[in-house]
Scaffold this motif. Structure first.
Motif, PDB file in Angstrom:
ATOM      1  N   GLU A 118     -12.975  -2.225  14.158  1.00 17.53           N
ATOM      2  CA  GLU A 118     -12.952  -3.048  15.372  1.00 17.53           C
ATOM      3  C   GLU A 118     -11.515  -3.409  15.734  1.00 17.53           C
ATOM      4  OE1 GLU A 118     -13.366  -4.764  18.567  1.00 17.53           O
ATOM      5  OE2 GLU A 118     -15.330  -4.274  17.661  1.00 17.53           O
TER       6      GLU A 118
ATOM      7  N   THR B 189      -9.369  -8.881  17.605  1.00 16.26           N
ATOM      8  CA  THR B 189      -9.123  -9.861  16.548  1.00 16.26           C
ATOM      9  C   THR B 189     -10.463 -10.403  16.052  1.00 16.26           C
ATOM     10  OG1 THR B 189      -6.973 -10.481  17.472  1.00 16.26           O
ATOM     11  CG2 THR B 189      -8.047 -12.094  16.046  1.00 16.26           C
TER      12      THR B 189
ATOM     13  N   GLY C  10      -7.158  -7.188  14.378  1.00 16.38           N
ATOM     14  CA  GLY C  10      -8.030  -6.033  14.537  1.00 16.38           C
ATOM     15  C   GLY C  10      -7.381  -4.765  14.009  1.00 16.38           C
TER      16      GLY C  10
END
Length: 302
Positions: free
Chosen positions: A171, A174, A243
């Protein structure tokens, strides 16, 4: 009529047109009582009933405000059973204030079922915004905030926690988590194993309270700081994790499953050789692949 009176009149008028009261979703302090907004204080003082996650804790807040109110307990274990009572109160024209133990209700706290059912019944639901631990942590973490994913509390057991982290490893947004003091070090161990030692992490402890502390740096460094601080495993925690870097995430630009490549090659070759081969095949950074391979190998050996 003051601006406040006009606001209350407009809201109440819209609700009482159908004979119903209003359900206010009231954010309360996460530590510092001075963070309670003037509007929130007025709503709590005027409400006919306060619906609270923990009536004892909310009672302390009301006492601080010099307010005496009838309260109804609503928590994770009784929320569905409480819905008929709450809706009955609202249909009878009573105004209710819904609060959690701290912060904004429904953010990893009960209230979703009540709010959904109230809206479905045509009852006015009005937010009274204020403190929220995840927003407070994000605002001071110094990590990207243009996109973030709030994942709440990770699973309590290690296998489930690692599986959840694995699903979030690629992902790019954040990531924000809540964690309890008795699991914080174990959770950091799992983040280190799954995400790698160098992923940037900020841990916020006891936000807005006397001993508010931020620990920031690579995951391994933050883990070491908390392990070496005798007070670091006390209080409430918000974890803000950078992230994934698209150039060093687990999938290459062409969609290859790099983790699978690493695992297959590690069955036959040393980690250093595997990282070199996969780097040449995918164009990803060799050092990042080496760290990822070590993390995968460590997870499989446990």
């Amino acid at each position: 009529m003051s601006e406040h009176d006009h606001e209350q009149s407009a809201v109440t008028g819209a609700a009482t047109a159908a004979g119903a009261g209003t359900l206010y979703i009231v954010a309360t302090p996460i530590g510092n009582l001075d963070d309670l907004s003037a509007r929130a204080g007025r709503i709590l003082a005027a409400a006919d009933l306060v619906v609270a996650e923990d009536t004892r804790r909310t009672g302390q807040l009301l006492q601080h405000l010099g307010v005496r109110k009838s309260m109804l307990a609503l928590h994770d274990h009784n929320e569905r059973d409480r819905v008929p009572r709450v809706l009955a109160e609202l249909r009878a024209g009573r105004n209710l204030a819904l609060v959690s133990d701290a912060g904004t209700p429904l953010i990893s706290d009960p209230g979703y079922v009540v709010v959904r059912e109230a809206r479905a019944a045509g009852i006015a639901v009005v937010p009274v915004p204020g403190p929220c631990a995840l927003v407070a942590a994000l605002s001071a973490a110094g990590l990207p905030t243009d996109r973030f994913l709030f994942a709440g509390f990770l699973p309590a057991k290690r296998a489930g926690r690692r599986a959840e982290l694995e699903s979030l490893r690629r992902e790019a947004a954040t990531l924000v988590f809540y964690e309890s003091p008795h699991r914080i070090l174990e959770t950091l161990d799992d983040i280190l194993s799954v995400m790698g030692e160098t992923r940037e992490l900020v841990v916020a402890r006891e936000l807005t309270k006397t001993f508010e502390t931020f620990y920031a740096g690579p995951v391994a460094q933050v883990r070491a700081c908390l392990a070496g601080d005798p007070n670091a495993t006390r209080g409430e925690f918000v974890l803000v994790l950078r992230g994934a870097d698209p150039e060093s995430a687990g999938a290459g630009a062409d969609g290859l499953d790099v983790d699978r490549m690493l695992r297959l090659l590690m069955a036959e070759l040393p980690v250093k050789t595997v990282a070199k081969i996969v780097a040449e095949a995918t164009g990803l950074a060799k050092n990042a692949l080496y760290q990822r391979a070590l993390a995968l190998k460590g997870a499989e050996s446990e």
